[in-house]
Design a protein around this motif. Structure first.
Motif, PDB file in Angstrom:
ATOM      1  N   GLU A  40       5.801  36.061 -26.968  1.00  0.00           N
ATOM      2  CA  GLU A  40       5.175  36.066 -28.297  1.00  0.00           C
ATOM      3  C   GLU A  40       4.265  37.272 -28.486  1.00  0.00           C
ATOM      4  N   ASP A  41       3.461  37.602 -27.475  1.00  0.00           N
ATOM      5  CA  ASP A  41       2.555  38.752 -27.564  1.00  0.00           C
ATOM      6  C   ASP A  41       3.336  40.053 -27.717  1.00  0.00           C
ATOM      7  N   LEU A 110      -2.543  43.275 -26.753  1.00  0.00           N
ATOM      8  CA  LEU A 110      -1.409  42.438 -26.383  1.00  0.00           C
ATOM      9  C   LEU A 110      -0.528  43.050 -25.304  1.00  0.00           C
TER      10      LEU A 110
END
Length: 131
Positions: A40-41, A110
């Motif tokens: 997701e990051d 991230l």
């Protein structure tokens, strides 16, 4: 020592294809071994790079995604006027929602981010270690 490089994705993109490219990045990153929060990051960081290239850069805009030496690497390039130095050095997000300024800050938190920018374009390299 031999470095194993595996190309996963290479293509041009524009505003109308950002969502499709994000889906391709998600599939490719998952196939490379990313999952959960790391996936997701990474996808969020790439999405920020894509939208910045469309919003601030000029065509042609390119994305390349590959694995190399235990990392997943993505480069997003455009031929725009470059990123102002003050935008690259922020240690905190912009407080102005209407003018943006959060994408580069967020990418830097991230993933590992490297920026090459100048008056003839920008290339953002985003890297994450594979499990």
């Amino acid at each position: 020592m031999m470095t194993l490089v595996s190309s996963l994705l290479t293509l041009d993109f524009e505003l109308g294809s950002v969502t499709r490219v994000r889906h391709l990045v998600t599939e490719s990153a998952r196939d490379a071994g990313l999952e959960g929060a790391a996936l997701e990051d990474f996808v969020l960081a790439v999405h920020e790079a894509l939208t910045n290239a469309v919003r601030h850069g000029l065509p042609p805009r390119d994305i390349a995604l590959w694995t190399e030496s235990g990392q997943l690497i993505c480069e997003v390039s455009d031929r725009g006027p470059g990123i102002p130095a003050k935008a690259l050095d922020l240690d905190y997000p912009s407080t102005r929602f209407d003018f943006g300024g959060r994408g580069l800050w967020l990418m830097n938190r991230l993933v590992h981010r490297d920026v090459r920018t100048g008056p003839h374009g920008t290339t953002l390299r985003l890297c994450v270690d594979l499990p």
